[in-house]
Design an enzyme around this catalytic site. Structure first.
Site, PDB file in Angstrom:
ATOM      1  N   HIS A 108      -4.231   1.812  -4.067  1.00 53.80           N
ATOM      2  CA  HIS A 108      -5.165   0.813  -3.533  1.00 53.80           C
ATOM      3  C   HIS A 108      -5.615   1.305  -2.153  1.00 53.80           C
ATOM      4  CE1 HIS A 108      -3.020  -2.149  -6.349  1.00 53.80           C
ATOM      5  NE2 HIS A 108      -4.175  -1.802  -6.882  1.00 53.80           N
ATOM      6  N   HIS A 134       3.034   0.657  -1.805  1.00 53.02           N
ATOM      7  CA  HIS A 134       1.908  -0.277  -1.664  1.00 53.02           C
ATOM      8  C   HIS A 134       2.167  -1.245  -0.511  1.00 53.02           C
ATOM      9  CE1 HIS A 134      -0.244   0.210  -5.636  1.00 53.02           C
ATOM     10  NE2 HIS A 134       0.841   0.947  -5.821  1.00 53.02           N
ATOM     11  N   GLU A 168       6.460  -2.567  -2.572  1.00 53.89           N
ATOM     12  CA  GLU A 168       5.548  -3.365  -1.732  1.00 53.89           C
ATOM     13  C   GLU A 168       6.169  -3.507  -0.348  1.00 53.89           C
ATOM     14  OE1 GLU A 168       2.586  -4.438  -2.553  1.00 53.89           O
ATOM     15  OE2 GLU A 168       2.540  -4.285  -4.749  1.00 53.89           O
ATOM     16  N   GLU A 206      -4.545  -0.045   1.454  1.00 55.64           N
ATOM     17  CA  GLU A 206      -3.120  -0.236   1.762  1.00 55.64           C
ATOM     18  C   GLU A 206      -2.663   0.932   2.630  1.00 55.64           C
ATOM     19  OE1 GLU A 206      -2.560  -2.876  -2.278  1.00 55.64           O
ATOM     20  OE2 GLU A 206      -1.287  -1.117  -2.025  1.00 55.64           O
TER      21      GLU A 206
HETATM   22 ZN   LIG Z   1      -1.322  -2.105  -4.030  1.00 57.97          ZN
END
Ligand SMILES: [Zn+2]
Length: 341
Positions: A68, A161, A225, A71
Protein backbone atom coordinates in the site's frame (compact mmCIF):
# COMPACT_ATOMS: atom_id res chain seq x y z
CA UNK A 1 29.47 6.90 -16.48
CA UNK A 2 27.50 3.88 -17.74
CA UNK A 3 23.85 3.39 -16.80
CA UNK A 4 24.78 0.54 -14.49
CA UNK A 5 27.46 2.59 -12.71
CA UNK A 6 25.03 5.47 -12.38
CA UNK A 7 22.38 3.20 -10.87
CA UNK A 8 24.81 1.71 -8.39
CA UNK A 9 26.00 5.17 -7.36
CA UNK A 10 22.40 6.28 -6.84
CA UNK A 11 21.55 3.18 -4.84
CA UNK A 12 24.56 3.50 -2.56
CA UNK A 13 24.59 7.28 -2.19
CA UNK A 14 20.88 8.16 -2.21
CA UNK A 15 19.41 4.90 -1.02
CA UNK A 16 16.87 2.25 -2.01
CA UNK A 17 13.82 4.43 -1.40
CA UNK A 18 15.12 7.38 -3.43
CA UNK A 19 16.04 5.10 -6.34
CA UNK A 20 12.63 3.40 -6.21
CA UNK A 21 10.94 6.81 -6.22
CA UNK A 22 12.86 7.92 -9.28
CA UNK A 23 12.16 4.77 -11.29
CA UNK A 24 8.58 4.02 -10.25
CA UNK A 25 7.78 2.16 -13.49
CA UNK A 26 11.02 0.18 -13.65
CA UNK A 27 14.81 0.55 -13.62
CA UNK A 28 16.68 1.01 -16.92
CA UNK A 29 18.89 -2.04 -16.23
CA UNK A 30 19.18 -4.66 -13.52
CA UNK A 31 22.18 -4.33 -11.26
CA UNK A 32 24.49 -6.88 -9.65
CA UNK A 33 27.60 -6.26 -7.61
CA UNK A 34 29.43 -7.54 -4.55
CA UNK A 35 30.38 -5.73 -1.37
CA UNK A 36 33.88 -6.03 0.15
CA UNK A 37 32.79 -8.90 2.36
CA UNK A 38 31.60 -10.91 -0.66
CA UNK A 39 27.89 -10.21 -0.18
CA UNK A 40 26.13 -10.40 -3.55
CA UNK A 41 23.68 -7.55 -4.16
CA UNK A 42 21.10 -7.76 -6.95
CA UNK A 43 18.68 -4.98 -7.84
CA UNK A 44 16.20 -7.00 -9.87
CA UNK A 45 13.53 -4.37 -10.48
CA UNK A 46 12.41 -1.09 -9.02
CA UNK A 47 11.85 -1.70 -5.29
CA UNK A 48 13.22 -5.26 -5.43
CA UNK A 49 16.66 -6.05 -4.00
CA UNK A 50 18.26 -9.36 -3.01
CA UNK A 51 21.24 -9.95 -0.72
CA UNK A 52 23.05 -13.27 -0.83
CA UNK A 53 26.01 -14.13 1.38
CA UNK A 54 28.46 -16.66 -0.10
CA UNK A 55 27.58 -19.29 2.52
CA UNK A 56 24.12 -18.38 3.82
CA UNK A 57 22.62 -19.59 7.08
CA UNK A 58 19.37 -21.53 7.06
CA UNK A 59 16.70 -18.84 6.74
CA UNK A 60 15.45 -17.26 3.52
CA UNK A 61 13.86 -13.99 4.54
CA UNK A 62 11.48 -11.75 2.59
CA UNK A 63 10.78 -8.31 4.07
CA UNK A 64 8.21 -6.39 2.06
CA UNK A 65 6.74 -2.92 2.45
CA UNK A 66 4.71 -0.43 0.47
CA UNK A 67 2.23 -2.90 -1.02
CA UNK A 68 0.00 0.00 0.00
CA UNK A 69 1.76 3.09 -1.31
CA UNK A 70 0.93 5.51 1.50
CA UNK A 71 2.10 3.21 4.31
CA UNK A 72 5.38 4.98 4.81
CA UNK A 73 6.73 3.59 8.10
CA UNK A 74 7.37 0.11 6.66
CA UNK A 75 9.03 1.67 3.60
CA UNK A 76 11.33 3.69 5.86
CA UNK A 77 12.15 0.56 7.89
CA UNK A 78 13.10 -1.37 4.73
CA UNK A 79 15.03 1.60 3.32
CA UNK A 80 17.02 1.82 6.53
CA UNK A 81 17.77 -1.93 6.62
CA UNK A 82 19.02 -1.74 3.02
CA UNK A 83 21.11 1.35 3.82
CA UNK A 84 22.74 -0.37 6.80
CA UNK A 85 23.44 -3.47 4.71
CA UNK A 86 25.00 -1.45 1.88
CA UNK A 87 27.08 0.53 4.40
CA UNK A 88 28.14 -2.81 5.90
CA UNK A 89 26.84 -1.71 9.28
CA UNK A 90 24.57 -4.74 9.21
CA UNK A 91 26.26 -7.98 8.25
CA UNK A 92 24.11 -10.36 6.19
CA UNK A 93 24.22 -14.08 6.97
CA UNK A 94 20.85 -15.20 5.63
CA UNK A 95 19.49 -14.72 2.12
CA UNK A 96 17.29 -11.62 2.16
CA UNK A 97 14.79 -10.18 -0.35
CA UNK A 98 13.64 -6.62 0.39
CA UNK A 99 10.68 -5.11 -1.43
CA UNK A 100 8.92 -1.77 -1.84
CA UNK A 101 5.71 -3.07 -3.36
CA UNK A 102 3.88 -0.28 -5.13
CA UNK A 103 6.19 2.61 -6.10
CA UNK A 104 3.58 4.24 -8.37
CA UNK A 105 1.04 4.56 -5.53
CA UNK A 106 3.86 5.58 -3.18
CA UNK A 107 4.72 8.51 -5.45
CA UNK A 108 1.02 9.46 -5.48
CA UNK A 109 0.92 9.19 -1.65
CA UNK A 110 -2.03 6.86 -2.11
CA UNK A 111 -2.94 3.43 -0.82
CA UNK A 112 -3.30 2.30 -4.44
CA UNK A 113 -3.85 3.75 -7.90
CA UNK A 114 -6.31 1.43 -9.67
CA UNK A 115 -6.81 -1.57 -7.40
CA UNK A 116 -5.80 -2.59 -3.88
CA UNK A 117 -2.67 -4.66 -4.54
CA UNK A 118 -3.03 -6.73 -1.41
CA UNK A 119 -6.07 -8.41 -2.96
CA UNK A 120 -4.23 -9.25 -6.19
CA UNK A 121 -1.77 -11.92 -5.04
CA UNK A 122 -2.02 -15.65 -5.27
CA UNK A 123 -3.14 -15.44 -8.87
CA UNK A 124 -5.92 -12.90 -8.28
CA UNK A 125 -4.12 -10.62 -10.77
CA UNK A 126 -4.94 -13.04 -13.58
CA UNK A 127 -6.86 -11.57 -16.49
CA UNK A 128 -6.06 -8.03 -15.34
CA UNK A 129 -3.72 -5.80 -17.31
CA UNK A 130 -3.43 -2.69 -15.13
CA UNK A 131 -0.06 -1.84 -13.63
CA UNK A 132 -0.85 -2.99 -10.10
CA UNK A 133 -1.97 -6.42 -11.32
CA UNK A 134 1.19 -6.71 -13.43
CA UNK A 135 3.33 -5.62 -10.49
CA UNK A 136 1.68 -8.19 -8.19
CA UNK A 137 2.50 -10.88 -10.77
CA UNK A 138 6.13 -9.75 -10.99
CA UNK A 139 6.48 -9.66 -7.19
CA UNK A 140 5.10 -13.21 -7.05
CA UNK A 141 7.73 -14.27 -9.59
CA UNK A 142 10.59 -12.66 -7.60
CA UNK A 143 9.44 -14.38 -4.41
CA UNK A 144 9.08 -17.67 -6.29
CA UNK A 145 12.63 -17.42 -7.69
CA UNK A 146 13.97 -16.40 -4.29
CA UNK A 147 12.39 -19.22 -2.30
CA UNK A 148 12.85 -21.67 -5.17
CA UNK A 149 16.66 -21.51 -4.96
CA UNK A 150 16.72 -23.67 -1.82
CA UNK A 151 14.44 -26.48 -0.72
CA UNK A 152 15.71 -26.95 2.81
CA UNK A 153 15.79 -23.38 4.14
CA UNK A 154 13.30 -22.01 6.65
CA UNK A 155 11.22 -19.53 4.67
CA UNK A 156 9.93 -16.37 6.30
CA UNK A 157 7.99 -13.46 4.84
CA UNK A 158 7.08 -10.41 6.89
CA UNK A 159 4.87 -8.05 4.87
CA UNK A 160 4.94 -4.75 6.73
CA UNK A 161 1.97 -2.37 6.72
CA UNK A 162 0.34 0.44 8.66
CA UNK A 163 -3.44 0.71 8.99
CA UNK A 164 -5.88 3.37 7.75
CA UNK A 165 -7.35 3.89 11.20
CA UNK A 166 -6.02 3.63 14.73
CA UNK A 167 -6.19 0.40 16.65
CA UNK A 168 -7.18 -0.51 20.19
CA UNK A 169 -3.90 -2.45 20.11
CA UNK A 170 -1.06 -0.34 18.66
CA UNK A 171 0.43 -3.11 16.55
CA UNK A 172 -1.04 -6.37 15.32
CA UNK A 173 -0.34 -9.11 12.81
CA UNK A 174 -2.55 -11.11 10.53
CA UNK A 175 -1.51 -14.72 10.41
CA UNK A 176 -2.69 -15.94 7.00
CA UNK A 177 -4.88 -19.02 6.74
CA UNK A 178 -2.45 -21.95 7.22
CA UNK A 179 -4.16 -24.40 4.83
CA UNK A 180 -4.47 -27.02 7.53
CA UNK A 181 -0.98 -26.59 9.00
CA UNK A 182 -0.64 -25.74 12.72
CA UNK A 183 -0.24 -22.18 13.92
CA UNK A 184 3.49 -21.87 14.52
CA UNK A 185 4.01 -20.94 18.17
CA UNK A 186 7.66 -20.01 17.72
CA UNK A 187 6.60 -17.48 15.11
CA UNK A 188 3.97 -16.13 17.49
CA UNK A 189 6.68 -15.82 20.14
CA UNK A 190 8.78 -13.93 17.56
CA UNK A 191 5.85 -11.52 17.14
CA UNK A 192 5.62 -11.07 20.92
CA UNK A 193 9.36 -10.38 21.07
CA UNK A 194 8.74 -7.77 18.37
CA UNK A 195 6.19 -5.97 20.60
CA UNK A 196 3.24 -7.42 18.69
CA UNK A 197 0.91 -9.40 20.94
CA UNK A 198 -2.33 -9.05 18.98
CA UNK A 199 -2.81 -11.61 16.25
CA UNK A 200 -5.73 -12.06 13.89
CA UNK A 201 -5.87 -15.67 12.74
CA UNK A 202 -6.76 -15.94 9.05
CA UNK A 203 -9.85 -17.97 8.30
CA UNK A 204 -9.68 -18.57 4.56
CA UNK A 205 -7.48 -18.24 1.45
CA UNK A 206 -7.03 -14.65 0.29
CA UNK A 207 -5.26 -12.44 -2.21
CA UNK A 208 -2.70 -11.04 0.25
CA UNK A 209 1.03 -11.13 -0.32
CA UNK A 210 1.61 -12.99 2.95
CA UNK A 211 -0.98 -15.65 2.10
CA UNK A 212 0.73 -16.15 -1.26
CA UNK A 213 4.06 -16.98 0.44
CA UNK A 214 2.38 -19.14 3.05
CA UNK A 215 0.24 -21.03 0.56
CA UNK A 216 2.72 -21.48 -2.28
CA UNK A 217 5.95 -21.99 -0.34
CA UNK A 218 4.85 -22.91 3.19
CA UNK A 219 6.68 -19.83 4.40
CA UNK A 220 6.09 -18.50 7.89
CA UNK A 221 4.32 -15.40 6.65
CA UNK A 222 2.55 -12.51 8.32
CA UNK A 223 0.90 -9.23 7.41
CA UNK A 224 2.33 -7.01 10.11
CA UNK A 225 0.38 -3.84 10.98
CA UNK A 226 2.74 -1.42 12.70
CA UNK A 227 0.44 1.47 13.54
CA UNK A 228 -1.40 4.20 11.76
CA UNK A 229 -0.67 5.61 8.29
CA UNK A 230 1.37 8.82 8.36
CA UNK A 231 3.23 10.81 5.67
CA UNK A 232 6.95 10.29 5.10
CA UNK A 233 9.03 11.85 7.85
CA UNK A 234 6.19 11.89 10.41
CA UNK A 235 6.63 8.37 11.73
CA UNK A 236 8.13 7.82 15.16
CA UNK A 237 10.67 5.17 14.28
CA UNK A 238 11.19 4.23 17.95
CA UNK A 239 7.65 2.77 17.82
CA UNK A 240 9.09 0.07 15.55
CA UNK A 241 12.37 -0.47 17.40
CA UNK A 242 11.63 -4.04 18.50
CA UNK A 243 10.61 -5.40 15.10
CA UNK A 244 13.44 -3.51 13.38
CA UNK A 245 15.96 -4.97 15.83
CA UNK A 246 14.58 -8.49 15.42
CA UNK A 247 14.59 -8.29 11.63
CA UNK A 248 18.20 -7.09 11.85
CA UNK A 249 19.03 -10.05 14.08
CA UNK A 250 17.48 -12.44 11.55
CA UNK A 251 19.40 -10.81 8.71
CA UNK A 252 22.60 -11.29 10.71
CA UNK A 253 21.80 -14.98 11.06
CA UNK A 254 21.56 -14.79 14.83
CA UNK A 255 18.86 -16.19 17.07
CA UNK A 256 16.13 -13.91 18.37
CA UNK A 257 15.52 -14.63 22.04
CA UNK A 258 11.86 -15.48 22.51
CA UNK A 259 9.67 -16.55 25.42
CA UNK A 260 7.82 -19.88 25.18
CA UNK A 261 4.31 -19.42 23.76
CA UNK A 262 1.57 -18.77 26.29
CA UNK A 263 -1.99 -17.82 25.30
CA UNK A 264 -2.07 -15.39 28.24
CA UNK A 265 0.55 -13.17 26.58
CA UNK A 266 -1.61 -12.58 23.51
CA UNK A 267 -4.84 -11.13 22.21
CA UNK A 268 -5.68 -13.80 19.67
CA UNK A 269 -8.67 -13.15 17.45
CA UNK A 270 -10.53 -15.34 15.02
CA UNK A 271 -12.87 -14.19 12.27
CA UNK A 272 -16.52 -14.71 13.09
CA UNK A 273 -18.02 -13.08 10.00
CA UNK A 274 -17.21 -10.95 7.00
CA UNK A 275 -19.16 -7.82 6.24
CA UNK A 276 -19.74 -8.12 2.53
CA UNK A 277 -20.97 -4.97 0.81
CA UNK A 278 -23.97 -6.24 -1.11
CA UNK A 279 -25.47 -2.98 -2.34
CA UNK A 280 -24.90 0.76 -2.64
CA UNK A 281 -27.13 1.20 0.41
CA UNK A 282 -24.46 -0.45 2.59
CA UNK A 283 -23.55 1.65 5.64
CA UNK A 284 -21.59 1.12 8.84
CA UNK A 285 -23.08 2.44 12.08
CA UNK A 286 -19.70 3.46 13.48
CA UNK A 287 -17.72 6.68 13.44
CA UNK A 288 -15.04 7.18 10.80
CA UNK A 289 -12.30 7.19 13.39
CA UNK A 290 -13.42 4.14 15.37
CA UNK A 291 -10.36 2.06 16.19
CA UNK A 292 -9.72 -1.43 14.85
CA UNK A 293 -10.70 -4.13 17.40
CA UNK A 294 -13.35 -1.89 19.00
CA UNK A 295 -15.98 -4.25 20.44
CA UNK A 296 -19.77 -4.12 20.73
CA UNK A 297 -22.55 -5.56 22.81
CA UNK A 298 -24.95 -8.16 21.47
CA UNK A 299 -27.83 -6.62 19.57
CA UNK A 300 -25.92 -3.66 18.12
CA UNK A 301 -26.79 -3.07 14.45
CA UNK A 302 -23.26 -2.83 13.05
CA UNK A 303 -24.09 -2.46 9.37
CA UNK A 304 -27.07 -1.73 7.13
CA UNK A 305 -27.46 -3.31 3.73
CA UNK A 306 -30.09 -4.50 1.27
CA UNK A 307 -30.27 -7.82 3.15
CA UNK A 308 -30.69 -6.21 6.58
CA UNK A 309 -26.99 -5.88 7.38
CA UNK A 310 -25.21 -7.30 10.40
CA UNK A 311 -26.44 -7.33 14.01
CA UNK A 312 -23.91 -8.28 16.70
CA UNK A 313 -24.74 -11.72 18.08
CA UNK A 314 -22.47 -12.01 21.12
CA UNK A 315 -20.98 -9.46 23.55
CA UNK A 316 -17.37 -8.69 22.69
CA UNK A 317 -17.55 -9.11 18.93
CA UNK A 318 -15.14 -6.58 17.44
CA UNK A 319 -14.53 -4.99 14.07
CA UNK A 320 -11.33 -4.88 12.05
CA UNK A 321 -10.67 -3.01 8.79
CA UNK A 322 -14.11 -1.40 8.45
CA UNK A 323 -14.28 0.42 5.12
CA UNK A 324 -17.70 1.21 3.66
CA UNK A 325 -16.08 2.78 0.58
CA UNK A 326 -15.09 -0.51 -1.08
CA UNK A 327 -16.89 -1.45 -4.32
CA UNK A 328 -20.10 -3.49 -4.08
CA UNK A 329 -19.23 -7.18 -3.77
CA UNK A 330 -16.07 -6.57 -1.73
CA UNK A 331 -15.37 -7.01 1.95
CA UNK A 332 -16.22 -3.93 4.00
CA UNK A 333 -14.90 -5.24 7.32
CA UNK A 334 -14.30 -8.28 9.47
CA UNK A 335 -16.20 -9.23 12.61
CA UNK A 336 -13.77 -10.94 14.99
CA UNK A 337 -13.86 -12.48 18.46
CA UNK A 338 -11.24 -13.55 20.99
CA UNK A 339 -9.92 -17.08 20.87
CA UNK A 340 -7.11 -19.31 22.14
CA UNK A 341 -5.00 -21.87 20.34
ZN1 LIG B 1 -1.58 -1.96 4.15
Amino acid sequence: MSTVEQLKKQLVEQGFLALTREYEAGIPETLEFALDDGLKVQLLDTGVIVFEPSSPANTDLVISSGVHGNETAPIEIVDDLVRRILMQELSVHNRVLCIIGNPVAMNMSQRFDIENMNRLFNGKHQGKEHHEALRAKRLEDYVKDFFGKREDATRCHYDLHTAIRGSKYARFSIYPYPDGRDWNKEQLSFMLASDINTILLGHQPSGTFSYFSSHQFEAHAFTVELGKVKPFGENTMSDFAAITANLSTLIEGKTVNVKAFDNEDFNLFEVKDELLKKSESFALNISDDLENFSSFDAGFQLSEDSDGGYRVEEDGEAIVFPNAKVPVGQRAGLVVRKTRI
